[in-house]
Write a protein that holds these residues in place. Sequence first.
Motif, short mmCIF file in Angstrom:
data_model
loop_
_atom_site.label_atom_id
_atom_site.label_comp_id
_atom_site.label_asym_id
_atom_site.label_seq_id
_atom_site.Cartn_x
_atom_site.Cartn_y
_atom_site.Cartn_z
N ILE A 68 0.86 -1.21 0.00
CA ILE A 68 0.00 0.00 0.00
C ILE A 68 0.89 1.25 0.00
O ILE A 68 0.68 2.20 -0.77
N LEU A 69 1.91 1.22 0.86
CA LEU A 69 2.80 2.38 0.98
C LEU A 69 3.57 2.63 -0.32
O LEU A 69 3.79 3.78 -0.71
N MET A 70 3.97 1.54 -0.97
CA MET A 70 4.70 1.66 -2.23
C MET A 70 3.85 2.41 -3.27
O MET A 70 4.35 3.27 -4.00
N ALA A 71 2.56 2.08 -3.30
CA ALA A 71 1.66 2.75 -4.24
C ALA A 71 1.54 4.23 -3.90
O ALA A 71 1.54 5.10 -4.80
N VAL A 72 1.48 4.53 -2.61
CA VAL A 72 1.37 5.94 -2.18
C VAL A 72 2.65 6.69 -2.56
O VAL A 72 2.59 7.81 -3.10
N ILE A 73 3.80 6.08 -2.30
CA ILE A 73 5.09 6.72 -2.62
C ILE A 73 5.17 7.04 -4.11
O ILE A 73 5.42 8.17 -4.51
N ASN A 74 4.94 6.03 -4.93
CA ASN A 74 5.09 6.20 -6.38
C ASN A 74 4.14 7.25 -6.93
O ASN A 74 4.50 8.06 -7.78
N ASN A 75 2.90 7.24 -6.43
CA ASN A 75 1.90 8.12 -7.02
C ASN A 75 1.98 9.55 -6.53
O ASN A 75 1.74 10.48 -7.30
N SER A 76 2.31 9.75 -5.27
CA SER A 76 2.43 11.13 -4.80
C SER A 76 3.63 11.78 -5.48
O SER A 76 3.57 12.96 -5.87
N TYR A 77 4.69 11.01 -5.67
CA TYR A 77 5.88 11.52 -6.36
C TYR A 77 5.55 11.82 -7.83
O TYR A 77 5.80 12.91 -8.33
N ALA A 78 4.98 10.82 -8.49
CA ALA A 78 4.71 10.95 -9.93
C ALA A 78 3.77 12.11 -10.23
O ALA A 78 3.94 12.82 -11.23
#
Lengths: 257, 309
Positions: A68-78
């Motif tokens: 879940i956190l990985m998805a949050v990291i990638n998407n907030s950055y992107a």
Amino acid sequence: MQLKAQYHAFTTILIKEFMRFIRIWVQTVLPAGITMALYFIIFGNLIGSQLADVHGQRYIDYIVPGIILMAVINNSYANVVSSFFSAKFQRHVEEMLVSPMPNYLILSGFVAGGVARGLVVGAVVTVVASFFVDLHFYSFGLTVLVLLMTAILFALAGFINAVYAKTFDDISIIPTFVLTPLTYLGGVFYSIDMLPRFWQSLSLGNPILYMVNAMRYGMLGVADINVFTAISIILSFVVGLFLFALWLLNRGIGVRS
Amino acid sequence: MSLALSISELRKTYKSGVEALRGVQLEVKEGDFFALLGPNGAGKSTTIGIICSLVNKTSGKVTVFGHDIDLELEAAKTCIGLVPQEFNFNQFEPVFEIVVNQAGYYGIDRATASVRAEKYLKQLGLWDKRREMARELSGGMKRRLMIARALVHEPRLLILDEPTAGVDIEIRRSMWKFLREINEQGTTIILTTHYLEEAENLCKHIAIIDNGLTIESTEMRDLLRRLQQETFVFNSREAVSGMPSIAEYAVRKIDAQTFEVDVDKRQSLNELFSAFSAQGIHIDSMRNKSNRLEELFVRLTEEGKINAA
């Protein structure tokens, strides 16, 4: 600018950013849902069912917080890196620069947009996860706090990347060569207790390790790292990156000649 | 009358070492329609960029309605609406959203912003296009969109950097009419343009920047009064075989029915017409060979080059 005017300016950027990624949800929201579902099927169900429990948790339960956190990291950055770079590239960042909005408000607006996408995608992935595991929260408040702080941190990082980027290649280099390796080596799929001592020590230099463990503690109540240490480190990064990004904007680096 | 804009000793040296501004001086009165002219690379856009805080100045002072941009930047920015030279809106955003969002950046609530966006999009003939993506608009529509966007926070000073570049004459004239109206309603306007006819028609005051310096800043009619000689083109009804001999006038025959005549400020066009009639030449029409301001502009910038050399 008065407080009420600042509120209108901030919500304008937030709504604009929110509508931007919702308009293209097939490119921004859906892929993470599909990718993470594959992680759950392959690593969680197929491979995970053959593995022993980790810290007393089934393997699939153990990897859910990190995914879940990985998805949050990638998407907030992107979201921020592409949106702010696009605003620079098409020069519509000038719409904000000529306005009386203070720079911290411009920064906060873009960051809020990134956080919004991170949390929307995080929610989608959580729903996907609920088809594979029984979700439970050891501390719901801590889980939300970690998600929020992580999303802010990577939205700020995306903003800084966009400030320095001069070409579209520049906005994909950091996610490919820095963010992805750090995420995979940040204990999403394993406990650092499984690593030899040298690699354990090296892993402690990876900030994503602290976020994943704080998140895991929030959901499962287990972590390799002291949760207060983890929260302190995340908070330090958030404050440091915010001040740095604001300094860049105040100096006009990448946006003013 | 108070000053809308005051610039003194404005200098800008880019990191590359290029000295774009070398001490620009400018004063624009409130309510004025002001032309800021200069050849390409003279420093007009850099000056505008500094006023709007898109470019960092090296030194000098800029005040907008008394607000120093070094001390009261937010107050100064609130007074300004900018229509830049290049299209700088999000091409993938609907027209209405672009205008409403711009109002939001100035702290205007969404309901008020929507009312104003409707007003300006209607005035500029873009209301029917409000739901279209900006990239789908024609060049002229995109220019008008930037004017609507610049006006949505109702600025006291509107700066237009070549607003009619690449726009057909019909739209250009409708834009002139619109700009005259908002100027009459009290908005101070600064216009840069390469169409000198546009500046002559619209503006009351004029400044010419060349090579990073203000080489002229005066009233339009004072400047035009300085024009010592104009060249007129005359068309005769019938073909003229020989060269007409008209004393005191420099006449050049372009073809059998077209003549160019240099007319000094002290000379009379009536006498010239009489002289043509006396030679049996019937003039059907006449026009200025070039725009009067254009002649002055070329002369002043040429003088600037000679002085610089």
